[in-house]
Design a protein around this motif. Structure first.
Motif, PDB file in Angstrom:
ATOM      1  N   GLN A   1      86.217  32.203  38.698  1.00 31.45           N
ATOM      2  CA  GLN A   1      87.258  31.480  37.966  1.00 31.45           C
ATOM      3  C   GLN A   1      86.643  30.351  37.149  1.00 31.45           C
ATOM      4  O   GLN A   1      86.967  30.157  35.976  1.00 31.45           O
ATOM      5  CB  GLN A   1      88.282  30.911  38.948  1.00 31.45           C
ATOM      6  CG  GLN A   1      89.361  30.030  38.323  1.00 31.45           C
ATOM      7  CD  GLN A   1      90.319  30.805  37.451  1.00 31.45           C
ATOM      8  OE1 GLN A   1      90.623  31.950  37.755  1.00 31.45           O
ATOM      9  NE2 GLN A   1      90.785  30.203  36.376  1.00 31.45           N
ATOM     10  N   SER A   2      85.725  29.605  37.740  1.00 31.71           N
ATOM     11  CA  SER A   2      85.052  28.512  37.031  1.00 31.71           C
ATOM     12  C   SER A   2      84.210  29.048  35.887  1.00 31.71           C
ATOM     13  O   SER A   2      84.172  28.468  34.801  1.00 31.71           O
ATOM     14  CB  SER A   2      84.165  27.725  38.004  1.00 31.71           C
ATOM     15  OG  SER A   2      84.925  27.193  39.071  1.00 31.71           O
ATOM     16  N   ALA A   3      83.527  30.168  36.132  1.00 36.56           N
ATOM     17  CA  ALA A   3      82.688  30.773  35.092  1.00 36.56           C
ATOM     18  C   ALA A   3      83.540  31.192  33.903  1.00 36.56           C
ATOM     19  O   ALA A   3      83.166  30.995  32.744  1.00 36.56           O
ATOM     20  CB  ALA A   3      81.945  31.977  35.670  1.00 36.56           C
ATOM     21  N   GLU A   4      84.691  31.771  34.196  1.00 32.98           N
ATOM     22  CA  GLU A   4      85.602  32.205  33.135  1.00 32.98           C
ATOM     23  C   GLU A   4      86.000  31.034  32.233  1.00 32.98           C
ATOM     24  O   GLU A   4      85.978  31.145  31.004  1.00 32.98           O
ATOM     25  CB  GLU A   4      86.843  32.802  33.799  1.00 32.98           C
ATOM     26  CG  GLU A   4      88.050  32.965  32.920  1.00 32.98           C
ATOM     27  CD  GLU A   4      89.315  33.162  33.750  1.00 32.98           C
ATOM     28  OE1 GLU A   4      90.333  32.520  33.432  1.00 32.98           O
ATOM     29  OE2 GLU A   4      89.286  33.951  34.702  1.00 32.98           O
ATOM     30  N   ASP A   5      86.343  29.913  32.832  1.00 35.77           N
ATOM     31  CA  ASP A   5      86.765  28.738  32.067  1.00 35.77           C
ATOM     32  C   ASP A   5      85.653  28.229  31.148  1.00 35.77           C
ATOM     33  O   ASP A   5      85.899  27.862  29.989  1.00 35.77           O
ATOM     34  CB  ASP A   5      87.205  27.618  33.013  1.00 35.77           C
ATOM     35  CG  ASP A   5      88.454  27.972  33.806  1.00 35.77           C
ATOM     36  OD1 ASP A   5      89.203  28.870  33.370  1.00 35.77           O
ATOM     37  OD2 ASP A   5      88.679  27.360  34.874  1.00 35.77           O
ATOM     38  N   GLU A   6      84.428  28.220  31.657  1.00 38.20           N
ATOM     39  CA  GLU A   6      83.299  27.707  30.880  1.00 38.20           C
ATOM     40  C   GLU A   6      82.929  28.645  29.731  1.00 38.20           C
ATOM     41  O   GLU A   6      82.525  28.196  28.659  1.00 38.20           O
ATOM     42  CB  GLU A   6      82.087  27.479  31.794  1.00 38.20           C
ATOM     43  CG  GLU A   6      82.275  26.364  32.805  1.00 38.20           C
ATOM     44  CD  GLU A   6      82.511  25.017  32.133  1.00 38.20           C
ATOM     45  OE1 GLU A   6      81.583  24.490  31.507  1.00 38.20           O
ATOM     46  OE2 GLU A   6      83.639  24.504  32.235  1.00 38.20           O
ATOM     47  N   VAL A   7      83.077  29.943  29.957  1.00 40.28           N
ATOM     48  CA  VAL A   7      82.814  30.911  28.886  1.00 40.28           C
ATOM     49  C   VAL A   7      83.829  30.725  27.763  1.00 40.28           C
ATOM     50  O   VAL A   7      83.478  30.675  26.576  1.00 40.28           O
ATOM     51  CB  VAL A   7      82.870  32.359  29.417  1.00 40.28           C
ATOM     52  CG1 VAL A   7      82.795  33.355  28.261  1.00 40.28           C
ATOM     53  CG2 VAL A   7      81.718  32.617  30.382  1.00 40.28           C
TER      54      VAL A   7
END
Length: 347
Positions: free
Chosen positions: A82-88
């Protein structure tokens, strides 16, 4: 005089700061990768580097396959996909590694992101119940009203749990989801009674079973057990990127996918112990043999070729439409949530 000189320097200082900001922005992931020392610089955020389901990320680095493709990759560790998605989406990193279902949920929200290489063809997760609760919680139906651990709210572990609950008629608001991370923090939450059960990965699962503090309620650690529990194929961890980024930098994406596919093929031609030997020692959590055994038991989750498995996207979408209110009623174009273009050409 000193005051006057200080005042004169201020406009120049402001100008320098502005120029630095512009240079920084131009070199950010939002505008594409930069080249330094002859290598293409990429940042990839991973939803838990030490989790075995994410193993291909660090293994690709350790095998030197990124470098062989002319890439200098920085792997950034995060709590969940979920965090990775936001940063992408924010353009802070070039790619993320997390569960495929994120791309479907994002499209339902009007955003576009696609998986460019599939790493896991099954979740590699398990719903664990605390031993003290095992007498009362004997099936998913018994989870109603319980405190259920997930890595992070909105994570793939929460989605999987919601799918399991839906199959037995339990709505998401009839349980209490508790974000507890993975590894030591998940184990502590189980020990301290903060959660009654929870979804987690290896090697955390095997650590819990070895200690006797928990038992497996639902096993999703192989394609076969996943099929039995969910009713279909459930491709999970992948590498995702913004669609516009992929379209603008296909040469870079191909190099990245080439590296991952080499790693996936390497995994399927080596033993669990040989794979474990390539990983950082702290990933073993103090017990290398337990790490090796856990890995051996779920080697089948890793894709042999990086391709999205046939029927996988359709099944994941069907589970989202049944159990996720944010996806229900939305038109989803699955062809823009993943691509086999690069994995099919990988060499």
């Amino acid at each position: 005089m000193c005051v006057k000189r200080q005042w004169l320097r201020q406009p120049m200082t402001v100008l320098i700061l502005l120029l630095a900001a512009l240079v920084s922005a131009c070199g950010s992931s939002a505008s594409g990768p930069t080249v330094s020392n002859g290598k293409i610089q990429l940042k990839i955020m991973v939803g838990g580097l030490s989790k075995q389901i994410y193993l291909p990320n660090m293994l690709t680095q350790r095998l030197g396959y990124f470098a062989q493709e002319g890439l200098a990759v920085t792997l950034i560790d995060e709590a969940s996909g979920q965090s990775a998605e936001d940063e992408v989406l924010a353009g802070q990193v070039d790619a993320g590694s997390g569960s495929y279902n994120h791309t479907i949920e994002l499209q339902a929200a009007g955003k576009q992101m696609e998986c460019v290489v599939q790493l896991d063809i099954a979740p590699g997760e398990a719903e664990i119940v605390a031993t003290r609760e095992a007498g009362q919680i004997r099936s998913v139906s018994d989870l109603k009203g319980k405190n259920l651990g997930v890595t992070e709210l909105g994570s793939g572990t929460q989605t999987l749990t919601t799918v399991l609950l839906h199959k037995v008629g339990i709505a998401p608001n009839q349980v209490h989801f508790v974000p507890v991370g993975a590894g030591d923090t998940f184990i502590a939450a189980l020990q301290q009674g903060k959660i009654d059960a929870g979804m987690t990965t290896e090697p955390t699962i095997s650590r819990i079973l070895a200690s006797g503090i928990g038992k497996v309620l639902v096993d999703l650690r192989t394609p076969q057990t996943t099929q039995a529990a969910l009713g279909g194929p459930y491709p999970f961890i992948c590498v995702f990127m913004r669609n516009d980024y992929v379209n603008a930098h296909k040469d870079v994406v191909q190099k990245l996918v080439n590296a991952y596919v080499k790693t996936l093929k390497w995994i399927h031609s080596h033993t669990a112990e040989q794979i474990a030997d390539m990983m950082p020692a702290d990933y073993y959590a103090g017990n290398k043999q337990l790490y090796v055994t856990a890995l051996q038991n779920q080697l089948a989750i890793f894709s042999p070729d990086g391709l999205m498995p046939t029927g996988g996207p359709e099944f994941v979408l069907s589970t989202e439409q049944q159990s996720n209110s944010s996806v229900q009623g939305k038109q989803i174009d699955l062809s823009t949530t993943y691509t086999n273009e690069f994995a099919s050409k990988a060499s």
